[in-house]
Design an enzyme around this catalytic site. Structure first.
Site, short mmCIF file in Angstrom:
data_model
loop_
_atom_site.label_atom_id
_atom_site.label_comp_id
_atom_site.label_asym_id
_atom_site.label_seq_id
_atom_site.Cartn_x
_atom_site.Cartn_y
_atom_site.Cartn_z
N ASP A 149 -13.58 -4.05 -2.29
CA ASP A 149 -13.44 -3.74 -0.86
C ASP A 149 -14.80 -3.95 -0.23
OD1 ASP A 149 -10.80 -3.07 -1.28
OD2 ASP A 149 -11.18 -0.92 -1.42
N ASP A 153 0.87 -1.18 0.00
CA ASP A 153 0.00 0.00 0.00
C ASP A 153 0.90 1.22 0.00
OD1 ASP A 153 -2.32 -1.50 0.11
OD2 ASP A 153 -2.44 -1.44 2.29
#
EC number: 4.3.2.10
Length: 255
Positions: free
Chosen positions: A130, A11
């Site tokens: 997500d 990330d």
């Protein structure tokens, strides 16, 4: 039988690898190029590079960082974050990505999944979902987990598979960074409705958690436990192998 895959996740925010809990409380991990090189040399099967603020800041993914990472690694690289057009996908593939991960764009313009698959091939189109369990349902979130949609994860997964996505990257926002295990329920539900590969993400705290996920889906995304050196890719693979899961090892004698 296809080998199960262990995929470290980077990330990236402002050019640095970060990690948080439930998509917030971010802490600095290090330089993406050096971390990517380490995982490549450690036996990772693939890498996922997510520019986690590109969509919310409405800017393009950092092509220079992607290019630098791609030059250092020799395993498939999936890149996501801030992709808004077919041209963005083309730019990322030219920069060295092997696959692109679509999330917000896919939700807002589903037809682009089909267009991207037709133009670049399904094998390089990953749709990231997500999900958050809320009020008894798994809902899809966009913009880095900040915006709830009315889409139910199972229905959305069926739709994107039909549109030509080659793979699903499913992140449980409830489990993200908590290291208490993957959300096996949503993985089971998705496995029942799609035939394309599924990557589990969000919640790995030890190798046994990875085993649980890989008994249901095709690949496991790991971040915290690898970044914090609580274990290694090779150690996780050995545990998976002991549970009779087919794994790829750097040393062929272990295969």
């Amino acid at each position: 039988m296809l080998k199960r895959r262990i995929i470290p996740c980077l990330d990236v925010k402002e050019g640095r690898v970060v990690k948080g809990i439930e998509f917030v409380q971010l802490r600095d991990i290090g330089d993406p190029v050096e971390i990517a090189k380490y995982y490549d040399e450690s036996g990772a099967d693939e890498l996922v590079f997510l520019d986690i603020t590109a969509s919310t800041e409405r800017r393009q993914t950092m092509l220079d960082v992607v290019s630098a990472v791609a030059r250092k690694v020799f395993i498939p690289l999936t890149v996501g974050g801030g992709i808004r057009s077919l041209e963005d996908i083309s730019s990322l593939l030219k920069a060295g990505a092997d696959k692109v991960s679509l999330n917000t764009l896919a939700v807002e313009s589903p037809s682009l999944i089909r267009e991207a698959a037709d133009r670049f091939g399904s094998q390089c189109i990953v749709v990231a979902i997500d999900v958050k369990f809320k009020d008894g349902e798994y809902y899809v979130y966009t913009y880095g987990g900040k915006q709830k949609t009315d889409l139910l994860a199972v229905e959305w997964a069926k739709q994107v598979a039909a549109l030509g996505a080659g793979e699903l990257l499913v992140t449980s926002m409830n489990q993200d960074g908590k290291q208490s295990g993957y959300d096996l329920s949503i993985l089971e539900q998705l496995r029942e409705v799609v035939d394309i590969p599924i990557i589990a993400s969000g919640g790995a705290g030890n190798a046994e958690h990875v085993v649980e996920a890989l008994e249901k889906v095709d690949a496991a995304l790991l971040a915290s436990i690898l970044h914090d050196r609580k274990t290694t890719v090779e150690e996780v693979k050995h545990v998976c192998k002991s549970h009779n899961l087919p794994m790829r090892f750097v040393s062929t004698k272990m295969d």
